[in-house]
Design an enzyme around this catalytic site. Structure first.
Site, PDB file in Angstrom:
ATOM      1  N   TRP A 158       0.843  -1.209   0.000  1.00 22.02           N
ATOM      2  CA  TRP A 158       0.000   0.000   0.000  1.00 22.02           C
ATOM      3  C   TRP A 158       0.875   1.255   0.000  1.00 22.02           C
ATOM      4  O   TRP A 158       0.524   2.263  -0.606  1.00 22.02           O
ATOM      5  CB  TRP A 158      -0.908  -0.017   1.243  1.00 22.02           C
ATOM      6  CG  TRP A 158      -1.801   1.185   1.336  1.00 22.02           C
ATOM      7  CD1 TRP A 158      -3.010   1.369   0.747  1.00 22.02           C
ATOM      8  CD2 TRP A 158      -1.549   2.392   2.083  1.00 22.02           C
ATOM      9  NE1 TRP A 158      -3.531   2.592   1.063  1.00 22.02           N
ATOM     10  CE2 TRP A 158      -2.650   3.246   1.881  1.00 22.02           C
ATOM     11  CE3 TRP A 158      -0.501   2.828   2.894  1.00 22.02           C
ATOM     12  CZ2 TRP A 158      -2.741   4.505   2.470  1.00 22.02           C
ATOM     13  CZ3 TRP A 158      -0.587   4.081   3.476  1.00 22.02           C
ATOM     14  CH2 TRP A 158      -1.692   4.895   3.259  1.00 22.02           C
ATOM     15  N   HIS A 159       2.027   1.147   0.658  1.00 24.67           N
ATOM     16  CA  HIS A 159       2.900   2.323   0.726  1.00 24.67           C
ATOM     17  C   HIS A 159       3.589   2.615  -0.606  1.00 24.67           C
ATOM     18  O   HIS A 159       4.009   3.752  -0.843  1.00 24.67           O
ATOM     19  CB  HIS A 159       3.966   2.135   1.820  1.00 24.67           C
ATOM     20  CG  HIS A 159       3.434   2.357   3.198  1.00 24.67           C
ATOM     21  ND1 HIS A 159       2.786   1.367   3.898  1.00 24.67           N
ATOM     22  CD2 HIS A 159       3.405   3.458   3.992  1.00 24.67           C
ATOM     23  CE1 HIS A 159       2.408   1.849   5.080  1.00 24.67           C
ATOM     24  NE2 HIS A 159       2.764   3.109   5.154  1.00 24.67           N
ATOM     25  N   GLY A 160       3.712   1.642  -1.461  1.00 23.83           N
ATOM     26  CA  GLY A 160       4.340   1.898  -2.757  1.00 23.83           C
ATOM     27  C   GLY A 160       4.521   0.613  -3.538  1.00 23.83           C
ATOM     28  O   GLY A 160       4.688  -0.468  -2.957  1.00 23.83           O
TER      29      GLY A 160
END
Lengths: 377, 489
Positions: free
Chosen positions: B322-324
């Site tokens: 989700w962060h990247g």
């Protein structure tokens, strides 16, 4: 719920009021501000973009408006001054990443990779050196064909001449520096490259050769450079000015470019030369643009002979009063960085000088190699 | 548009506050929505249509869920909503990553790679997608009613303080405030306090540390000495907390100016004594979201131990992604997931017997080392960096000392103290924050009594906060200062 005490209401009102007042003051100040140029930044401020009419204009509008607003929002000058004062006084560091504070109030330029160059962290690769050699060969080829001598002069960076004034925490790698490499290359291939480092280092004993607040040399430093250049020229009977360090006695206030970039308002006292009255008072024409980033000016000295072309940058300014008194005509070509030969050769062809001197600041030495790729385009 | 940009601070905010407080109450949500759309379109231009499409689609799905009574059909609609939202995220955020990895696989079996033009990644898509999912799932579960007013629903998704970088507001936490939200002078003042504190934290502490971290993480392997690597990680560890929590502070503060009270997003995470505690204190809104909408639906803790471990690993793998869209984030997530599993397997019992200092050291060590993967450009960069940290890089050069000037020392000192909650007793707001559970302050922020600190304390606070605001603004101005050594006229 207990009633909020008056002091708390006063605090809340003051906090909200002052914060809002500051934001609105910025807006109001902006309405009355109409500056187009920022003297401290050496540039034109971005102007309000027109109302977008096409899709592309709409797409780029926020970016253009941001650029305008960043340059023009109200209280910007005040906030910049605050930042400069706070950073310099409280933290003892430069508020600009393009300026480094050295010892004893010395300022050093940090743009154009100057610090990496000082630390010898950017040596030329073999390819860059080969391209540097090719760039100089390209410049010299038509001149040699026309039997016109060429001299390539490198003005060292201030860091190179005054390393003892750089901050101690900035360690350096062992040489070679880029300039060392180019000088070694020139010796090997007999290229007409003039290195002014030893001249300027020796001259330090008799006075400052670079300004403390500026990236450029002092009048004394420029004079020493001039003398060294004249000594290297292969022309006969040149009237070379002969001054003593004691003749640099006229006090002058100078607003240094580095001080300006750091947001400092101070002025540096320097000393200018007293030129002998018997030498010609040359006449000068204003600089005229002749292409992108290139402009030409000229000086005339009827008592002297030879027409030369001097291709240089901002270091030329302090040389003009010496060079112009030593030649019948000097065509000054102002540019930043080394330019491809196809941009310079037509000027030389048109002016037909007896000799061409090209000056480049040490921090721009890598622009020589870069022109080789540009020549092919 | 960033909160720390001149156009936001000196144009957008003053004009918005002027308009918002001038219009009649029923129009205020519309004003906030229009402002939020301008705020978003300023950075995203025509890609704002992606967010508008998501808003419209999820609003319709919410209405459909509300209208349906048949459990089977409701399940179908919520499944469609999940697929559509995750699909949107997959297309815009993960398609390039997925295809690059697929091509790497195809290459090994000699099949020609697939060529696809990577789509533009709209700002905040991870956040507004999670907001939308929260809404449809809340409506499906009956935790909240469907929002019939499109303006109120669009405002929930697009409200500018939380739109770009959170916090992630669950719909049921804010649905009532979309209709009715009393604003008191104290709440607004606490909003300004909070915004200024965050603004100062970002501009005066996080940014200078970030410069050092950026410089060191960009060093080529041959120049990355042991000292530099540790200094870079120390600066980054502080920077990421100060920067991210500052953004949350500013978002929470801004929301209060319009009467909204967001849940807290950070609770001094570097004080944690275990990874479990860290995730109760770090990015709380994301932890809450993942727990409510992913971990619990997967079975949570109420399944066999091996399933719990699988669930934890799954949640943290997805948390990383989700962060990247990069393997570095996957590894970062897995490190956290693995240590959470180890703690459940008995490490936490072992830790409980250790001195408090060692428990802190353990948590900080794991969290900091995981940050290397979070910050590195790719996995090989992360490995190179970790090698340098154990002396297998450029050796023992002291070049890195050049990065340490008085400002960096001050930022490291103040940043460490701020991370350790040393300043939290200074304001009533911060003291309230220390009493929080999963981001919910107890007692509620609306019980805040600014006056309880006394006149002298308030006067001092006023001076300190305004000075912070002024200094941080001067840093914003400095960011626009672009001097040239040669004339650019």
């Amino acid at each position: 719920m207990p009633r909020t005490p008056f002091s708390a209401r006063l605090y809340s009102g003051a906090l909200i009021g002052l914060a809002m007042a500051f934001s609105f003051a910025s807006l109001i100040a902006m309405a009355f501000k109409h500056a187009e140029v920022s003297i401290g930044e050496n540039r034109t401020l971005t102007q309000l973009p027109g109302w977008p009419r096409t899709v592309a204009q709409w797409d780029s509008f926020p970016e253009r408006f941001d650029a305008y607003f960043n340059d023009n929002f109200g209280l910007r000058k005040l906030l910049l001054r605050l930042n400069s004062n706070f950073t310099t006084v409280m933290l003892g560091r430069s508020p600009s990443d393009k300026v480094v504070f050295g010892k004893d109030d010395w300022l050093f330029y940090a743009g154009d990779n100057s610090i990496e160059l000082y630390r010898n962290q950017r040596p030329f690769s073999a390819l860059q050196l080969a391209n540097t050699e090719a760039a100089l060969a390209l410049r010299m080829r038509p001149l040699r064909a026309a039997n016109r001598p060429y001299l390539f002069v490198v003005v060292p960076d201030k860091h190179t001449i005054y390393p003892e004034m750089m901050p101690t925490y900035m360690s350096r790698r062992d040489p070679p520096s880029q300039l060392d490499q180019v000088v070694a290359l020139a010796e090997k291939d007999r290229l007409p490259v003039l290195d002014l480092r030893s001249t300027l280092r020796q001259g330090k004993a008799d006075g400052l050769v670079y300004l403390k607040d500026d990236s450029h040399w002092t009048d004394w430093g420029a004079y020493l450079g001039y003398r060294r250049i004249m000594a290297a020229l292969p022309l006969a009977d040149l009237p070379v000015l002969d001054l003593d360090a004691k003749q640099f006695a006229i006090p002058s206030d100078h607003a240094g470019d580095l001080a300006g970039m750091a947001g400092l308002t101070r002025r540096e006292t320097t000393r200018l030369s007293e030129l002998p009255a018997d030498r010609c008072a040359f006449t000068a024409s204003a600089y005229q643009p002749v292409g992108d980033d290139i402009s030409i000016g000229r000086t005339f000295c009827p008592q002297a002979k030879y027409k030369i072309m001097f291709i240089g940058d901002s270091f030329t300014e302090a040389l003009v009063k010496y060079l112009s008194r030593s030649f019948g005509e000097v065509v000054y070509v102002a540019r930043s960085g080394f330019k491809p030969s196809r941009e310079i050769a037509p000027l030389i062809e048109r002016e037909k000088p007896d000799l061409v001197i090209e000056e480049l600041a040490e921090r721009h030495l890598d622009s020589l190699a870069d022109t080789v790729a540009q020549e092919g385009r | 548009m960033l909160f720390s940009s001149p156009v936001f601070l000196f144009l957008f905010m003053p004009l918005l506050l002027l308009v918002y407080w001038s219009v009649p109450r029923p129009l205020r949500n519309s004003v906030l929505l229009v402002a939020s759309l301008v705020f978003y379109a300023w950075g995203e231009r025509f890609f704002a249509l992606v967010m508008l499409g998501s808003i419209f689609g999820n609003w319709l799905l919410g209405l459909a869920l509300d209208a349906l009574t048949d459990p089977g059909r409701r399940k179908l609609v919520v499944a469609a909503a999940v697929v559509l939202n995750i699909g949107l995220l997959a297309v815009f955020k993960y398609s390039e990553f997925l295809i690059a990895n697929l091509n790497a696989l195809l290459e090994t079996v000699g099949i020609a790679p697939i060529t696809v033009v990577a789509p533009h990644l709209p700002l905040g898509i991870s956040f507004f997608t999670f907001h939308a999912l929260s809404y449809v799932i809340d409506v499906y579960r009956g935790v909240a009613r469907a929002q019939r007013r499109p303006v109120d629903f669009a405002l929930y998704i697009a409200f500018f303080p939380q739109l770009i970088a959170g916090p992630i507001i669950r719909y049921h936490d804010i649905s009532d405030q979309l209709r009715r939200r009393p604003v008191t002078l104290e709440l607004a003042a606490s909003g300004i306090e909070r915004f200024l504190a965050g603004f100062g934290k970002k501009m005066l502490l996080a940014n200078p540390l970030g410069e050092v971290a950026d410089h060191i993480f960009a060093l080529p392997a041959a120049e990355l000495s042991l000292g530099a690597a540790w200094l870079g990680l120390l600066c980054y560890t502080l920077q990421i907390y100060l920067d991210f929590s500052a953004y949350s502070d500013m978002a929470i503060g801004l929301a209060r100016l319009f009467g909204f009270t967001f849940l807290e997003n950070f609770n001094y995470p570097y004080l944690s004594q275990s990874l479990q505690e860290f995730w109760r204190r770090w990015h709380i809104s994301l932890s809450n979201w993942l727990r409510d909408y992913l971990y619990i639906p997967l079975g949570g803790n109420r399944v066999a131990p091996w399933r719990v471990y699988v669930n934890l690993a799954t949640v943290f793998l997805l948390c990383g992604l989700w962060h990247g869209a990069n393997w570095t984030f996957v590894v970062w997530g897995l490190i956290h997931g693995l240590f959470l599993i180890f703690e459940r397997l008995g490490l936490s019992t072992l830790l409980a017997r250790m001195p408090r200092l060692l428990r802190h050291a353990y948590t900080l060590a794991v969290v900091s080392l995981a940050w290397v993967f979070f910050r590195a450009a790719d996995l090989s960069h992360a490995i190179t960096y970790l090698k340098a940290m154990v002396g297998l890089g450029a050796g023992w050069s002291l070049d890195f000392l050049g990065d340490i000037d008085p400002l960096v020392v001050i930022c490291l000192a103040l940043g460490s103290l701020a991370s350790a909650a040393v300043f939290s007793p200074l304001t009533a707001d911060w003291r309230l924050r220390r009493n929080q559970n999963q981001g919910r302050v107890d007692p509620d922020i609306r019980t805040l009594q600014i006056g309880q600190d006394g006149v002298v304390m308030m006067a001092g606070r006023l001076i300190v906060l305004l000075s912070i605001g002024l200094l941080a603004s001067s840093q914003v101005a400095a960011g626009t200062y672009n001097p040239f050594i040669y004339f650019r006229f």
